[in-house]
Enzyme design. Sequence first.
Site, PDB file in Angstrom:
ATOM      1  N   PRO A  30      -2.538  -0.766 -65.248  1.00 26.97           N
ATOM      2  CG  PRO A  30      -2.218   0.471 -63.304  1.00 26.97           C
ATOM      3  CD  PRO A  30      -2.111   0.563 -64.791  1.00 26.97           C
ATOM      4  CB  CYS A  32      -6.719  -5.493 -58.974  1.00 23.94           C
ATOM      5  SG  CYS A  32      -5.924  -4.202 -58.046  1.00 23.94           S
ATOM      6  CB  ALA A  66      -2.948  -1.656 -57.392  1.00 22.06           C
ATOM      7  CE1 TYR A 195      -8.167   1.526 -53.508  1.00 20.81           C
ATOM      8  CE2 TYR A 195      -7.469   2.133 -55.722  1.00 20.81           C
ATOM      9  CZ  TYR A 195      -8.266   1.371 -54.875  1.00 20.81           C
ATOM     10  OH  TYR A 195      -9.165   0.471 -55.393  1.00 20.81           O
ATOM     11  N   GLY A 337      -7.560  -0.801 -71.215  1.00 23.40           N
ATOM     12  CA  GLY A 337      -7.689  -1.762 -70.133  1.00 23.40           C
ATOM     13  C   GLY A 337      -8.688  -2.855 -70.406  1.00 23.40           C
TER      14      GLY A 337
HETATM   15  C1  FNR Z   1      -8.788  -1.610 -62.953  1.00 19.71           C
HETATM   16  N1  FNR Z   1      -8.223  -0.341 -62.807  1.00 19.71           N
HETATM   17  C2  FNR Z   1      -7.125  -0.183 -61.997  1.00 19.71           C
HETATM   18  N2  FNR Z   1      -6.498   1.033 -61.925  1.00 19.71           N
HETATM   19  C3  FNR Z   1      -5.355   1.178 -61.236  1.00 19.71           C
HETATM   20  O1  FNR Z   1      -4.811   2.273 -61.196  1.00 19.71           O
HETATM   21  N3  FNR Z   1      -4.800   0.106 -60.593  1.00 19.71           N
HETATM   22  C4  FNR Z   1      -5.367  -1.129 -60.602  1.00 19.71           C
HETATM   23  O2  FNR Z   1      -4.800  -2.088 -60.076  1.00 19.71           O
HETATM   24  C5  FNR Z   1      -6.606  -1.269 -61.278  1.00 19.71           C
HETATM   25  N4  FNR Z   1      -7.277  -2.458 -61.277  1.00 19.71           N
HETATM   26  C6  FNR Z   1      -8.309  -2.676 -62.165  1.00 19.71           C
HETATM   27  C7  FNR Z   1      -8.841  -3.970 -62.338  1.00 19.71           C
HETATM   28  C8  FNR Z   1      -9.800  -4.210 -63.302  1.00 19.71           C
HETATM   29  C9  FNR Z   1     -10.310  -5.615 -63.517  1.00 19.71           C
HETATM   30  C10 FNR Z   1     -10.271  -3.142 -64.106  1.00 19.71           C
HETATM   31  C11 FNR Z   1     -11.297  -3.373 -65.181  1.00 19.71           C
HETATM   32  C12 FNR Z   1      -9.787  -1.862 -63.905  1.00 19.71           C
HETATM   33  C13 FNR Z   1      -8.595   0.744 -63.729  1.00 19.71           C
HETATM   34  C14 FNR Z   1      -7.922   0.552 -65.088  1.00 19.71           C
HETATM   35  O3  FNR Z   1      -6.525   0.654 -64.983  1.00 19.71           O
HETATM   36  C15 FNR Z   1      -8.417   1.606 -66.096  1.00 19.71           C
HETATM   37  O4  FNR Z   1      -8.064   2.881 -65.648  1.00 19.71           O
HETATM   38  C16 FNR Z   1      -9.928   1.525 -66.296  1.00 19.71           C
HETATM   39  O5  FNR Z   1     -10.358   0.200 -66.517  1.00 19.71           O
HETATM   40  C17 FNR Z   1     -10.394   2.435 -67.438  1.00 19.71           C
HETATM   41  O6  FNR Z   1      -9.802   2.049 -68.642  1.00 19.71           O
HETATM   42  P1  FNR Z   1     -10.615   1.133 -69.710  1.00 19.71           P
HETATM   43  O7  FNR Z   1     -10.876  -0.183 -69.059  1.00 19.71           O
HETATM   44  O8  FNR Z   1     -11.893   1.874 -70.022  1.00 19.71           O
HETATM   45  O9  FNR Z   1      -9.689   1.014 -70.895  1.00 19.71           O
END
Ligand code: FNR
Length: 369
Positions: A30, A32, A66, A195, A337
Amino acid sequence: MPHSKLFTEFTVPARSGAGLKLRNRVVLPPMCQYSVEKRDGVPTTWHLAHLGSMAHGGYSLVIAEATAVAAEGRISDRDTGLWNDEQAEAWKPIAQYIRAHGAAAGVQLAHAGAKASTYGWLKDLEDAGKSGSISADDGGWETFTSSPSELYGLKPATAMSVEQIQASVQDWADAAKRADAAGFDLIQIHAAHGYLVHQFLSPLTNKRTDEYGGSFENRTRYLREVIEAVAAVWPENKALGIRFSGEDWVDDGWSIADTVRIAKELYGYGVRHFDLSSAGIGKFNGPSGPGYQVPLAQAVKEALPQDAFVTAVGVITEPMQAEQIVVTGQADGVCVGRAALGDPQWANRSAQELGAPMAFPAQYWRGRW
Ligand code: FNR
């Protein structure tokens, strides 16, 4: 042709029926998008294009950002929601589109608690330069938590009464019902990143003295009640998941031992997808670098029955790195992500590099690598 384990199918079990069949082990976590222009929690064409492109890109499970179970639980006023039926209707074509392109459609249900009512990370001209809690003039709202803490660096939140906790548990269940009506295959409960659920779990922030604070049993009560309420309404033939912060990375904080203990309990409630992230309370104090959270996934995987789908996340950017995580049995799958934001075709490109069949869209075939 070399055999890739990353690109073999996996079935996430449900409490009854065949479970959720995934075409490979690469999951979109996920993320945002802060793209609800009308600030009403209703997803937009951006969400359709963004999540749809990931289904085109070969991901097996695309998890929408989220999505708040209550208006006051939004991180920002640009977050998506599932606290009313208009939002559920708007998610329908998105879930349907993802599924029509070979991926399973998931949604992360969330409540930001004390970390709600912030400006978010996408700054338009109006909000430019602003960060932290939304001011009252800009429409900031009252936030709620287990017990107030300065660790968030945000405006103080109100400690929830037991009645408010119980109403909140009902919000999660109502949102889960709407996620089902919207056509999602999987819901993921957001218990990570500081959260609301994490605010109850962590001894760093939960200083309550009633039955929702103190002992492990008490700090995990809100989560157990949420899972129980959600499981009661989420169809038995659909998959149920959770994302944890496996560690606060702080002495006397929430630890991987705590995570393993609650994960085993939640398996008993029917949770079968476990995703292991970390941190979110206070200043980041953990390790960094490629795959830095993989050991957290491994610890949970080793403690759970084999049919659980345990995924690792965090700086997994290279196809062979992802393959290695799965081949060595550290996790059953990976979430990719940020690398997906820069390259929505990450999963297909990785399949090609690993010599596995791609799910490349027919429309794009002339542009294949
Ligand atoms: C996130 N991450 C995140 N995690 C989550 O649990 N819910 C969310 O809505 C979000 N939103 C979010 C937005 C953006 C723009 C980023 C870059 C990251 C964290 C994401 O899911 C992930 O755990 C991290 O980005 C680490 O993984 P990567 O990016 O290293 O592959």
